[in-house]
Design a protein around this motif. Structure first.
Motif, mmCIF file in Angstrom:
data_model
loop_
_atom_site.group_PDB
_atom_site.id
_atom_site.type_symbol
_atom_site.label_atom_id
_atom_site.label_comp_id
_atom_site.label_asym_id
_atom_site.label_seq_id
_atom_site.Cartn_x
_atom_site.Cartn_y
_atom_site.Cartn_z
ATOM 1 N N GLU A 289 0.998 -1.038 -0.124
ATOM 2 C CA GLU A 289 -0.588 0.118 0.114
ATOM 3 C C GLU A 289 1.210 1.592 -0.128
ATOM 4 O OE1 GLU A 289 -3.009 2.504 -0.502
ATOM 5 O OE2 GLU A 289 -3.397 -0.003 -0.523
ATOM 6 N N ARG A 290 2.279 1.336 0.867
ATOM 7 C CA ARG A 290 2.996 2.484 0.941
ATOM 8 C C ARG A 290 3.245 2.703 -0.606
ATOM 9 N NH1 ARG A 290 5.250 1.054 4.477
ATOM 10 N NH2 ARG A 290 7.415 0.078 4.008
ATOM 11 N N MET A 291 3.855 1.558 -1.144
ATOM 12 C CA MET A 291 4.379 1.839 -2.879
ATOM 13 C C MET A 291 3.489 1.987 -3.653
ATOM 14 S SD MET A 291 6.701 -1.465 -2.711
ATOM 15 C CE MET A 291 8.389 -1.782 -1.478
ATOM 16 N N ARG A 292 2.459 1.844 -3.423
ATOM 17 C CA ARG A 292 1.049 1.695 -4.363
ATOM 18 C C ARG A 292 0.870 3.359 -4.361
ATOM 19 N NH1 ARG A 292 -2.505 -0.959 -2.754
ATOM 20 N NH2 ARG A 292 -1.727 -3.295 -4.407
ATOM 21 N N ARG A 293 1.215 3.937 -2.739
ATOM 22 C CA ARG A 293 1.033 5.390 -3.001
ATOM 23 C C ARG A 293 1.695 5.963 -3.297
ATOM 24 N NH1 ARG A 293 -1.004 4.297 2.997
ATOM 25 N NH2 ARG A 293 1.077 4.463 3.530
ATOM 26 N N TYR B 92 6.069 -3.695 -7.190
ATOM 27 C CA TYR B 92 6.147 -2.382 -7.065
ATOM 28 C C TYR B 92 7.582 -2.765 -6.285
ATOM 29 C CZ TYR B 92 1.393 -2.261 -7.362
ATOM 30 O OH TYR B 92 -0.222 -2.650 -7.398
ATOM 31 N N TYR B 93 8.224 -1.475 -5.704
ATOM 32 C CA TYR B 93 9.090 -1.136 -5.536
ATOM 33 C C TYR B 93 10.127 0.154 -4.603
ATOM 34 C CZ TYR B 93 11.139 2.338 -9.321
ATOM 35 O OH TYR B 93 12.261 3.324 -9.492
ATOM 36 N N GLU B 94 10.500 0.397 -3.418
ATOM 37 C CA GLU B 94 11.098 1.636 -2.580
ATOM 38 C C GLU B 94 11.635 1.396 -2.345
ATOM 39 O OE1 GLU B 94 8.311 2.227 0.689
ATOM 40 O OE2 GLU B 94 8.986 0.105 1.196
ATOM 41 N N LYS B 95 12.963 2.349 -1.906
ATOM 42 C CA LYS B 95 13.749 2.489 -1.586
ATOM 43 C C LYS B 95 14.496 3.247 0.069
ATOM 44 C CE LYS B 95 18.801 5.055 -1.399
ATOM 45 N NZ LYS B 95 18.685 5.479 -0.236
ATOM 46 N N LYS B 96 14.796 2.413 1.150
ATOM 47 C CA LYS B 96 15.096 3.420 2.181
ATOM 48 C C LYS B 96 16.081 4.042 2.591
ATOM 49 C CE LYS B 96 13.668 -1.588 4.165
ATOM 50 N NZ LYS B 96 13.386 -2.850 5.034
ATOM 51 N N PRO B 97 15.013 5.055 3.007
ATOM 52 C CA PRO B 97 16.504 6.573 3.293
ATOM 53 C C PRO B 97 17.554 5.856 4.927
ATOM 54 C CG PRO B 97 14.302 7.207 4.090
ATOM 55 C CD PRO B 97 14.016 5.611 3.802
ATOM 56 N N TYR B 98 18.669 6.550 4.364
ATOM 57 C CA TYR B 98 19.745 6.358 4.625
ATOM 58 C C TYR B 98 19.134 7.099 6.512
ATOM 59 C CZ TYR B 98 22.399 2.971 2.185
ATOM 60 O OH TYR B 98 22.926 2.534 1.347
ATOM 61 N N TYR B 99 18.440 7.063 6.740
ATOM 62 C CA TYR B 99 18.342 7.618 8.622
ATOM 63 C C TYR B 99 19.482 7.155 9.482
ATOM 64 C CZ TYR B 99 13.723 8.498 6.851
ATOM 65 O OH TYR B 99 12.264 9.051 6.066
#
Length: 491
Positions: free
Chosen positions: A130-134, A229-236
Motif C-alpha cells: 500500500e505504501r509503494m502504491r501510494r 512495486y519497489y521502494e528505497k529505504k532512506p539512510y536515516y
C-alpha cells in the motif's frame, strides 16, 4: 558597585556570545553534513532505478540459469542499496516475490511449495504494498510460474561426433519405462520390441544413469501478468551521529552555563558578604564615638529646662542606636545568626512604629497592620526587621498614588504550621521584564541604592529561617508579596 555590575554583565555577554557562536558553527556543520547525506540519498536513488529495472526484467527471462545468477546479484544489491520490491499477480491479490522486506517472508515465498504467511507477515506485506502504491511506482511485468511437470526422461550414450546419428538413446516415461530407443540400429518402440531389445534398452538406461547422461522432459512454464512495486529505504542512520553530537554539545554547554552562573552567584555573594562586613566594621567606630558624644551632651545639658532640646537628644540617640543596629546586621551577613524566641507580631510592630515616625512629608502614606495570633518561633529579630524595612522602603520609593497604602496581614496556619504574612502596597508595581530578576543581587530600578534589599530579604527568609518569600502579584495598581515562616517548634 557599578564596576562589579558592569564586569559581571560583560562576562555574561561574552559567555552568551561565545556560546551562540559555537552553536552557529555547529549548526552550519550539521546543515553541511545533512546536505551531503541528502545528496548521497539522491545518488543512491538514481542507482536504485537501474537496479529496480533489472529486478523487474529478471522474471521475464526464460533462461533459468541466467535468472538464478541475476537473482543472486539483485539479492546482494538489495542488502547494500536498501532496495525493497514486491511482485504481485494481475489481480494484486497474491504476492509472488518479496525482496528486502523481511528474510522470513522471503524464505516462505521461495519454499517449494510456498509456506503460508501468518497474520503479522500478511499485514506487513499489505502495508508495504500500500505504501509503494501510494508512491505511484508500479510496473506491469510478465513472470514465469514454476508449474513445470516432468513427463519423461531422455537417456543417452556417447558417440563420435562424426557419427552423431548413431548415438544411442532411450525415451522413457516419468516412471523410467522405455517407450522408444535407438541402439546400433534402427529406431525401436516398446510396442514392436522383443524381450531382448527391451532388455538392452533398460541396460542403456542404467548405464546412462550411472554416467549422469539424463535429460528430464518437462512441460513449458506459463507466463503470467503481474505488477512490480519497489521502494528505497532512506539512510536515516547517517543522520544519527550529527543529532547525537548536537545533543551532547548542547547538554555540556547547558551544564557549563549553569555552573558558570552558580559560580558567579557564589562570587557575588562572597563580594557582598565581604563588603557588608567591611562596611559594618568601618561604621562601627564612628557610630560608637557619636553615641558617646550624644551621651556626654545629654549629661552636660540634662539640667537645662529646654524640653525640645531633650527630645532632640533622645531622637538622635535612637537614630544612632538604629545605625548601630544596622551595622550589626551587616556584620552578620555570611555568618550563621543567633536565634532566640521571637514574637513576629512584635518584630513587625517595631518596624512599623519606626517608619510611622519617619514617613515622607511630601505624600500621604498609611501603614496598616492586621496582627494575628502567632506562636513564638526561634528566629533572629534583627534580621527579620531588616526584611520588613526593605519591603516598606521599596514601597515608599515606588509610591505614585496620592494616598499610599501599605498593608500587612499576619496569620498562623496550624495545619501546615506556617506563619503567613501578606505584604501589599498600591505603588506603581514592577515592570514585566524585571519580575524574574527582583531577587537577583544588584537588581534595582532606582537611581540610588545597591539593589540588595530583596536579595537580602530572600536570603534571610529562605536560608536563615527555612521559609519562603515570593511575588504573588504586581501591576500598576500595586504589588503583593507572600512570606511563609515554618514553626518547627513553639515555646
Amino acid at each position: 558597585m557599578f564596576s562589579i555590575k558592569k564586569q559581571t554583565s560583560a562576562a555574561v555577554r561574552f559567555l552568551v556570545t561565545y556560546f551562540l557562536l559555537g552553536v552557529l558553527i555547529l549548526l552550519l556543520a550539521f546543515f553541511y553534513y545533512t546536505r551531503q547525506v541528502l545528496k548521497l540519498n539522491q545518488d543512491l536513488e538514481a542507482q536504485v532505478e537501474s537496479l529496480a529495472s533489472l529486478a523487474a526484467e529478471i522474471p521475464e527471462l526464460s533462461d533459468s540459469g541466467l535468472q538464478s545468477r541475476l537473482n543472486q546479484i539483485v539479492k546482494q544489491s538489495t542488502q547494500v542499496g536498501r532496495l525493497s520490491f514486491v511482485i504481485t499477480d494481475a489481480e494484486e491479490q497474491k504476492v509472488v516475490i518479496a525482496k528486502g522486506i523481511d528474510p522470513e517472508i522471503e524464505r516462505k515465498l521461495q519454499a517449494e511449495p510456498p509456506i503460508r504467511l501468518n497474520s503479522e507477515e500478511l499485514l506487513l506485506i499489505e502495508s508495504t504494498v500500500e505504501r509503494m502504491r501510494r508512491k505511484g511506482i508500479r510496473r506491469s511485468i510478465r513472470y514465469l510460474v514454476e508449474d513445470r511437470e516432468i513427463y519423461g526422461y531422455l537417456y543417452h550414450g556417447v558417440s563420435d561426433s562424426a557419427a552423431i546419428e548413431q548415438i544411442p538413446f532411450v525415451f522413457t516415461d516419468a516412471n523410467n519405462k522405455p517407450k522408444k530407443w535407438q541402439r546400433w540400429g534402427g529406431l525401436v518402440t516398446s510396442a514392436s520390441s522383443s524381450e531382448d531389445q527391451l532388455s538392452q534398452a533398460k541396460m542403456l538406461v542404467r548405464s546412462a544413469t550411472a554416467q549422469n547422461h539424463v535429460i528430464p522432459l518437462q512441460t513449458t512454464p506459463n507466463w503470467q501478468k503481474g505488477y512490480f512495486y519497489y521502494e528505497k529505504k532512506p539512510y536515516y542512520g547517517l543522520m544519527v551521529m550529527p543529532v547525537v553530537l548536537v545533543t551532547v554539545f548542547l547538554t555540556f554547554s547547558l551544564v557549563g552555563f549553569i555552573s558558570y552562573r552558580r559560580i558567579k552567584t557564589y562570587e557575588q555573594s562572597a563580594i557582598w558578604t565581604g563588603l557588608a562586613k567591611e562596611t559594618a566594621h568601618q561604621l562601627g567606630t564612628p557610630i560608637s564615638s557619636l553615641i558617646g558624644w550624644v551621651d556626654f551632651i545629654i549629661d552636660r545639658e540634662g539640667n537645662k529646662s529646654d524640653p525640645l532640646l531633650g527630645r532632640t537628644y533622645k531622637n538622635m540617640q535612637k537614630d544612632l542606636n538604629r545605625l548601630q543596629q544596622i551595622a550589626r546586621r551587616f556584620s552578620k551577613i555570611g555568618s550563621l545568626p543567633q536565634k532566640e524566641w521571637v514574637d513576629v507580631n512584635w518584630v513587625v510592630s517595631e518596624v512599623v512604629t519606626y517608619f510611622r515616625a519617619r514617613l515622607p512629608k511630601s505624600k500621604e502614606v498609611n501603614l496598616n497592620v492586621d496582627y494575628g495570633g502567632l506562636p513564638q518561633i526561634k528566629a533572629n529579630s534583627e534580621l527579620l526587621q531588616w526584611v520588613f524595612e526593605n519591603l516598606i522602603r521599596n514601597s515608599i520609593d515606588a509610591m505614585d498614588k496620592t494616598v499610599g497604602q501599605i498593608n500587612l496581614r499576619l496569620a498562623y496556619d496550624s495545619t501546615k504550621r506556617l506563619i503567613n504574612i501578606l505584604y501589599s502596597d498600591n505603588g506603581k508595581g514592577i515592570g514585566r521584564k524585571d519580575r524574574r530578576k527582583i531577587f537577583n543581587p544588584g537588581m534595582t530600578t532606582k537611581n540610588h541604592g545597591w539593589g540588595l534589599g530583596l536579595t537580602l530579604a530572600k536570603r534571610i527568609i529562605e536560608e536563615y529561617h527555612n521559609g519562603r518569600i515570593r511575588l504573588l502579584h504586581t501591576s500598576t495598581s500595586g504589588t503583593t508579596f507572600e512570606i511563609q515562616i515554618p514553626v518547627s517548634q513553639s515555646k
